[in-house]
Design an enzyme around this catalytic site. Structure first.
Site, short mmCIF file in Angstrom:
data_model
loop_
_atom_site.label_atom_id
_atom_site.label_comp_id
_atom_site.label_asym_id
_atom_site.label_seq_id
_atom_site.Cartn_x
_atom_site.Cartn_y
_atom_site.Cartn_z
N ASP A 218 0.83 -1.20 0.00
CA ASP A 218 0.00 0.00 0.00
C ASP A 218 0.88 1.26 0.00
O ASP A 218 1.85 1.35 0.75
CB ASP A 218 -0.86 -0.03 1.27
N GLU A 278 1.94 -0.39 -4.93
CA GLU A 278 1.03 0.70 -5.29
C GLU A 278 1.84 1.98 -5.10
O GLU A 278 2.06 2.41 -3.97
CB GLU A 278 -0.21 0.73 -4.38
C1 GLC Z 1 -4.17 3.06 -0.67
C2 GLC Z 1 -5.38 2.16 -0.59
C3 GLC Z 1 -6.56 2.97 -0.13
C4 GLC Z 1 -6.27 3.54 1.23
C5 GLC Z 1 -4.97 4.32 1.22
C6 GLC Z 1 -4.49 4.56 2.63
O1 GLC Z 1 -4.29 4.00 -1.67
O2 GLC Z 1 -5.59 1.53 -1.82
O3 GLC Z 1 -7.74 2.22 -0.10
O4 GLC Z 1 -7.32 4.36 1.62
O5 GLC Z 1 -3.93 3.63 0.58
O6 GLC Z 1 -4.08 3.37 3.21
#
Ligand code: GLC
Length: 563
Positions: A218, A278
């Site tokens: 994440d 991500e």
């Molecule tokens: C990422 C996740 C999202 C979350 C954010 C904070 O972007 O995909 O759902 O709210 O991180 O953890």
């Protein structure tokens, strides 16, 4: 089962330990709270997923990615983790987790879990200890605490705005402030602390030892920060070069020291554990660092999420990303939908400016729209064509639960039932990036049956309200309809195992600019007509079509041709 499926399973079995399984995998994202509710508390659970393993196997995916299922106060749908090495009691137990992994592996489906390292929940034992221990303590050193500005420290250390809107600093009882890039309940860790680094290594080992095959990381670009004594303002931050590698808050070069340690840990397993970042970064070269073989190994490419249903845009994005993948040695990733974005059937059913964003970086996060503005059939027709274009591409395809049903975004959810902090913190001010209806509309529990309580999601209700129109998109309804989106996905995911070959494609020039045609090295061809008017059908053996074809290729339609 068709003979095609049998062939596929033989291939998968013989490559079970293959270290490269992830390179062209179809990975299905499960948002556990909204997938299937076994115990009837309105929240999906691990036993619910285990009970649906036959469904996942029939769908034909290669792996599942489980969004967070850890203990959480649910301030951000589970991305506020209170304990990284346990299961939320509402979702199950560690024994349920082991049972799920065993069932998935027995079905040749690998398991990827979500790791949330930038921040914990404010309920995490470490954050509670930090509050109790007071200023200057080692416990506070695991997070980012600062004194405030102003005479009595009553002003936040800076004017920074959280990603979900509102201030990024919150004051605690003794007057200090802590940083939270997201919601108040999500304090950012201090990644300069060795203890934090070691604890995440222990977490990764914990899940890898339990048989997890990979990790989704994440906001991988945010962990390491370099905060000077005198903090820059939000305006100064916004004006800084996000691609410099030395930005104080994001995508710093030194974040890769963390991932080098993670890679060493992953490679100590046989087969090595995989990871996908991500990372919202400013250019392909910066993204490549996360995808490097000495780092996480793969990174999400969200480019198609921000594109219109448009041949020229699709072609440019595919060409660029395949070139990047060549440079890094990783494989490309393709995504249309996830738990943070408006479902793509809906995006393609909205007028372009609403359906796809023009705001750099956050374009794909634009939220849903009231149903009356939506071209329901057209959106789904374009989504089916686009997805079949995507599933033919070299690289891995990330699919989000419910897209195989052609689900639209749920646009109408009463305010008092909404859960998304990105909505709740921004709804009144419309500031920052989440300027629509938030992310609850893609997180509504799945319809398994056409009637009954919660459309078969569970024996009772669902934690987010399901609209009446879910009935016609249920697994039960679509299972029975050979032309359904579910059966289209099943057929495509089955064929895909034979279509995938060397990670390349060759564009075949077409006479119409709105038609894209590519050929894989083993002779499979994918043709998508992005235009509205029918065009001549290319020669070849059609094995899949998103709309009925005659002697013409209809508008907004994809066909697959087998050699
Ligand atoms: C990422 C996740 C999202 C979350 C954010 C904070 O972007 O995909 O759902 O709210 O991180 O953890």
């Amino acid at each position: 089962m068709t003979s095609d499926t049998t062939v596929t399973q033989t291939i998968t079995l013989s490559t079970r330990e293959d270290e490269t399984w992830w390179r062209q995998a179809a990975v299905y994202q499960i948002y556990p709270r909204s997938f299937a509710d076994f115990d009837g508390d309105g929240i999906g659970d691990l036993k619910g997923i285990t009970a649906r393993v036959p469904y996942l196997a029939e769908l034909g995916i290669d792996a599942v990615w489980l969004s967070p299922f850890y203990p959480s106060a649910l301030a951000d749908g589970g991305y506020d983790v209170a304990d990284y090495r346990d299961v939320d009691p509402r979702i199950g137990t560690l024994a349920d987790f082991d049972e799920l992994v065993t069932a998935l592996h027995a079905a040749n489906i690998r398991v990827v879990v979500d790791i949330v390292p930038n921040h914990s929940s404010d309920q995490h034992a470490w954050f509670q200890a930090a509050l109790a221990a007071g200023r200057g303590s080692a416990e506070r050193g695991r997070y980012i605490f600062r004194d405030g500005r102003g005479e009595g420290g009553e002003l936040p250390p800076s004017d920074w705005v959280s990603m979900f809107g509102g201030p990024a600093w919150t004051r605690v009882a003794d007057g200090q402030w802590y940083l939270h890039t997201f919601a108040t309940e999500q304090p950012d860790f201090n990644w300069d602390a060795r203890e934090v680094r070691d604890d995440f290594l222990a977490t990764l080992r914990f899940w890898a030892d339990r048989g997890v095959d990979g990790f989704r990381v994440d906001v991988a670009h945010l962990l390491v920060k370099d905060l000077p004594a005198e903090l820059p303002s939000q305006a100064e931050i916004d004006a800084m070069d996000a691609a410099s590698g030395s930005h104080p808050l994001l995508d710093r070069d030194d974040v890769h020291e963390v991932y080098a340690e993670w890679r060493a840990l992953f490679d100590s397993y046989d087969p090595p554990r995989t990871a996908v970042a991500e990372a919202h970064v400013s250019n392909p070269e910066r993204r490549a660092r996360y995808a490097s073989a000495t780092g996480l190994g793969q990174a999400f490419n969200f480019d198609l999420m921000g594109a219109d249903f448009d041949a020229a845009q699709f072609r440019a994005i595919v060409t660029d990303n395949l070139a990047q993948a060549d440079l890094t040695g990783s494989s490309s990733t393709w995504v249309f939908s996830n738990h943070d974005a408006t479902r793509h059937a809906t995006r393609y059913g909205l007028p372009p400016a609403r359906g796809t964003g023009k705001k750099a970086g956050t374009a794909w996060m634009l939220a849903g729209a009231p149903r009356e503005e939506l071209d329901i059939e057209g959106g789904l027709r374009r989504a089916r064509a686009a997805t079949m274009f995507l599933l033919g591409l070299p690289g891995s395809a990330y699919l989000y639960q419910g897209e195989e049903l052609g689900l639209h975004e749920v646009g109408v959810i009463p305010r008092d039932r909404r859960q998304d902090p990105a909505y709740l913190r921004c709804a009144d001010t419309r500031e920052w990036s989440f300027d629509g209806l938030g992310r609850d509309g893609c997180r509504v529990p799945l319809p398994w049956r056409s009637e009954g309580p919660s459309f078969g999601f569970g024996p009772r209700g669902a934690h987010l309200p399901q609209p009446a129109w879910f009935a016609q998109y249920s697994v039960e309804a679509e299972d029975a309809d050979p032309a359904s989106t579910l059966n289209l996905y099943r057929r495509a995911l089955d064929l895909r195992h034979r279509l995938q070959s060397a990670e390349r494609l060759e564009w075949v020039e077409t006479s119409a600019p709105e038609v894209l045609h590519y050929r894989r090295p083993n002779g499979w061809e994918i043709v998508t007509n992005f235009g509205a008017a029918a065009v001549a059908l290319p020669a070849g053996r059609i094995v899949l079509a998103t709309e009925p074809v005659t002697d013409l290729l209809p508008g907004e339609t994809t066909v697959w041709l087998a050699p």
